[in-house]
Design a protein around this motif. Structure first.
Motif, PDB file in Angstrom:
ATOM      1  N   ALA A 164       0.874  -1.186   0.000  1.00 57.62           N
ATOM      2  CA  ALA A 164       0.000   0.000   0.000  1.00 57.62           C
ATOM      3  C   ALA A 164       0.900   1.222   0.000  1.00 57.62           C
ATOM      4  CB  ALA A 164      -0.930   0.005   1.209  1.00 57.62           C
ATOM      5  N   GLU A 196      -2.528  -3.561   4.159  1.00 61.53           N
ATOM      6  CA  GLU A 196      -3.586  -3.655   3.151  1.00 61.53           C
ATOM      7  C   GLU A 196      -4.328  -2.326   3.076  1.00 61.53           C
ATOM      8  OE1 GLU A 196      -6.784  -6.304   4.164  1.00 61.53           O
ATOM      9  OE2 GLU A 196      -6.308  -6.179   6.302  1.00 61.53           O
ATOM     10  N   THR A 197      -4.930  -2.103   1.927  1.00 59.49           N
ATOM     11  CA  THR A 197      -5.728  -0.890   1.704  1.00 59.49           C
ATOM     12  C   THR A 197      -7.198  -1.229   1.864  1.00 59.49           C
ATOM     13  OG1 THR A 197      -4.071  -0.044   0.162  1.00 59.49           O
ATOM     14  CG2 THR A 197      -6.266   0.964   0.099  1.00 59.49           C
ATOM     15  N   LYS A 198      -7.863  -0.485   2.723  1.00 64.37           N
ATOM     16  CA  LYS A 198      -9.292  -0.669   2.964  1.00 64.37           C
ATOM     17  C   LYS A 198     -10.039   0.587   2.518  1.00 64.37           C
ATOM     18  CE  LYS A 198      -8.788  -3.882   6.842  1.00 64.37           C
ATOM     19  NZ  LYS A 198      -9.147  -4.161   8.250  1.00 64.37           N
ATOM     20  N   PRO A 199     -11.380   0.496   2.410  1.00 65.60           N
ATOM     21  CA  PRO A 199     -12.146   1.691   1.992  1.00 65.60           C
ATOM     22  C   PRO A 199     -11.914   2.895   2.901  1.00 65.60           C
ATOM     23  CG  PRO A 199     -13.514  -0.270   1.862  1.00 65.60           C
ATOM     24  CD  PRO A 199     -12.232  -0.696   2.515  1.00 65.60           C
ATOM     25  N   GLN A 200     -11.705   2.648   4.190  1.00 64.17           N
ATOM     26  CA  GLN A 200     -11.514   3.765   5.116  1.00 64.17           C
ATOM     27  C   GLN A 200     -10.069   4.220   5.233  1.00 64.17           C
ATOM     28  OE1 GLN A 200     -12.654   0.803   5.804  1.00 64.17           O
ATOM     29  NE2 GLN A 200     -11.893  -0.040   7.747  1.00 64.17           N
ATOM     30  N   VAL A 226      -5.573   2.964   5.137  1.00 62.87           N
ATOM     31  CA  VAL A 226      -4.509   1.951   5.131  1.00 62.87           C
ATOM     32  C   VAL A 226      -4.435   1.308   6.507  1.00 62.87           C
ATOM     33  CG1 VAL A 226      -2.021   1.574   4.895  1.00 62.87           C
ATOM     34  CG2 VAL A 226      -3.203   3.136   3.346  1.00 62.87           C
ATOM     35  N   CYS A 227      -4.274  -0.026   6.522  1.00 59.50           N
ATOM     36  CA  CYS A 227      -4.211  -0.769   7.775  1.00 59.50           C
ATOM     37  C   CYS A 227      -2.901  -1.548   7.825  1.00 59.50           C
ATOM     38  CB  CYS A 227      -5.406  -1.714   7.885  1.00 59.50           C
ATOM     39  SG  CYS A 227      -5.423  -2.687   9.404  1.00 59.50           S
ATOM     40  N   THR A 258      -0.526  -4.115  10.293  1.00 54.80           N
ATOM     41  CA  THR A 258      -0.675  -5.029  11.424  1.00 54.80           C
ATOM     42  C   THR A 258       0.662  -5.680  11.739  1.00 54.80           C
ATOM     43  OG1 THR A 258      -2.964  -5.508  10.789  1.00 54.80           O
ATOM     44  CG2 THR A 258      -1.911  -7.033  12.326  1.00 54.80           C
ATOM     45  N   GLU A 278      -4.182   2.059  11.942  1.00 53.07           N
ATOM     46  CA  GLU A 278      -5.134   2.462  10.896  1.00 53.07           C
ATOM     47  C   GLU A 278      -4.915   3.946  10.578  1.00 53.07           C
ATOM     48  OE1 GLU A 278      -8.878  -0.497  11.813  1.00 53.07           O
ATOM     49  OE2 GLU A 278      -8.741   1.420  12.904  1.00 53.07           O
ATOM     50  N   THR A 285      -8.012   7.626   4.842  1.00 53.19           N
ATOM     51  CA  THR A 285      -7.777   7.715   3.398  1.00 53.19           C
ATOM     52  C   THR A 285      -7.069   8.992   3.019  1.00 53.19           C
ATOM     53  OG1 THR A 285      -9.775   6.416   3.057  1.00 53.19           O
ATOM     54  CG2 THR A 285      -8.924   7.589   1.145  1.00 53.19           C
TER      55      THR A 285
END
Length: 451
Positions: A334, A369-373, A375-376, A378, A445, A448
């Motif tokens: 990401a 990973e890229t999520k709708p809300q 970048v996450c 872990t 988290e 965006t």
């Protein structure tokens, strides 16, 4: 300096002003309506009597002819003692006046008008007669005027008394209504560093003040929590500084207790240097946290490929992972706009902790990973689970989940996770920890807008 009016006094004066204004307006309207009513009654009376007198004077063309009708005129006037009559010839000369004061009556048009003679007020109305003569009839309205004057005085008295009564009642009602505010003031006045447990009661609080009461209680709860954290922080920092300072003092006193060789002094200085470096690192970390809490942490944002950044960190920590027989792997990619140095420091703290608490043969996973809300990120490791009660305190300064680790760990002062959270928040993100099923995960988290 003039004392400011209380809220109760202001409300009382406002009520008084409103009541006085309404009463005055009502009084003026009633006075005008009464005056108009009297005018209309006088008009009707004069118009009716003018018709009667006009019929009595029909055919009169001279003063001599008028003399023959005077008994009838006088009889009609005697029936209405408040009426006055004036008859003028075509030349404007007065043929007849029922009262001497009517001699000065000016010529009247054929419309209602008011005329004053001395202390007597009249309302007059004229009508033409045969042969160009004119009949003027007047009604004494002095009693009307007296009634209106008394009514106006009564209006002013009513306005004054009602304003005074409303001011007193308004101030009393406002004072009763503001009693919850005074109780709030008493509670907040009693709040001090030693009594932060005080709370405002929600009983008998008006709906308008319920939200304020809740906000004040929430503020007191935050202050109590912050003060407790500050007290704990003061105790923790005293404890953390005591150990290295005690080591420095003890070792220095031992070295100086008797003459020693050069090698002994050199070894003592090296040992002291390690303790001093630890103290300097602790102070630098605390300064960084202080800057972050006040929004003064400088960040030089640039677009970062997080997959590459995580792989670089994994390569750096690979020898340590091999020594501890821990598998270290990276997954995902990401992009994020962040300060490379600060982000690496935050991830290094997490990765160092993960490697220290992962048993031999365990695994550490770095994923992004890229999520709708947003970048996450872990950082997960296998190992003993952290009790749920300790999860909310993991990011507190000097907090260690294992109390046994508080001693003898000079290189780990318990500031790493606090620094990590400050760095994440400086980038607009949040961090949380989950520990279950033999895995502990630190989840970062970022929104965006920062991706």
């Amino acid at each position: 300096m003039m004392r400011r009016l209380s809220l109760a006094s202001r409300v009382g004066l406002l009520f008084a002003a409103c009541t006085a204004g309404v009463s005055l307006l009502a009084g003026v309207l009633f006075s005008r309506a009464s005056e108009a009513h009297f005018v209309e009654l006088d008009r009707q009376l004069l118009e009716g009597k003018l018709q009667v007198f006009a019929e009595l004077l029909q055919g009169v063309d001279s003063p001599a002819a008028l003399a023959a009708r005077r008994p009838q005129l006088q009889l009609e006037l005697d029936r209405h003692p408040d009426l006055a009559l004036r008859i003028e010839g075509a030349d404007g000369q007065a043929w007849f006046t029922s009262q001497p004061l009517l001699a000065g009556l000016p010529a009247s048009p054929e419309q209602l008008r008011t005329w004053r003679s001395g202390t007597t007020d009249f309302r007059a109305l004229s009508t033409p007669l045969d042969h160009g003569n004119r009949l003027t009839l007047l009604v004494d309205i002095t009693h009307h005027q007296h009634f209106l004057a008394r009514m106006q005085r009564l209006i002013w008295l009513t306005v004054g008394l009602s304003a005074l009564a409303t001011a007193l009642l308004g101030a009393w009602a406002a004072r009763r209504g503001l009693a919850p505010l005074r109780r709030m003031a008493e509670v907040t006045r009693a709040v001090s560093a030693s009594s932060l447990t005080a709370r405002l009661t929600d009983q008998q609080v008006p709906a308008e003040l319920a939200e304020l009461s809740e906000a004040l209680n929430a503020m007191l709860a935050r202050l109590e929590d912050a003060f407790a954290r500050l007290s704990a922080f003061s105790a923790d920092i005293a404890h953390e500084l005591r150990t290295p300072l005690s080591n420095l003092l003890t070792q220095t006193q031992v070295i100086l207790s008797q003459p020693r060789g050069l090698e002994d002094y050199r070894e003592a200085l090296h040992s002291n240097l390690e303790e001093l470096q630890h103290l300097a690192q602790m102070v630098n970390d605390m300064l960084l946290l202080a800057k972050a809490e006040h929004g003064l942490l400088p960040t030089r944002r640039e677009s970062l490929a997080l997959g590459e950044e995580l792989q670089a960190l994994a390569d750096y920590f690979a020898p340590l992972a091999e020594d501890r027989a821990v598998t270290l792997s990276v997954a995902g990619t990401a992009h994020l706009r962040a300060d490379r140095g600060l982000l690496r420091r935050a991830l290094s703290n997490l990765l160092d902790n993960a490697l220290r608490f992962t048993p031999a043969g365990g695994e550490v996973l770095l994923t992004v990973e890229t999520k709708p809300q947003g970048v996450c990120l872990t950082v997960a490791n296998q190992g003993a689970e952290i009790p749920a009660a300790q999860l909310p305190r993991l990011f507190d300064r000097f907090f260690r989940a294992d109390p046994a680790r508080r001693e003898g760990q000079a290189e780990h002062a318990g500031l790493g996770l606090a620094i990590t959270r400050s760095i994440v928040r400086a980038h607009g993100g949040e961090i949380r920890c989950e520990s279950a099923a033999g895995w502990t995960r630190f989840i970062l988290e970022f929104p965006t807008a920062h991706a």
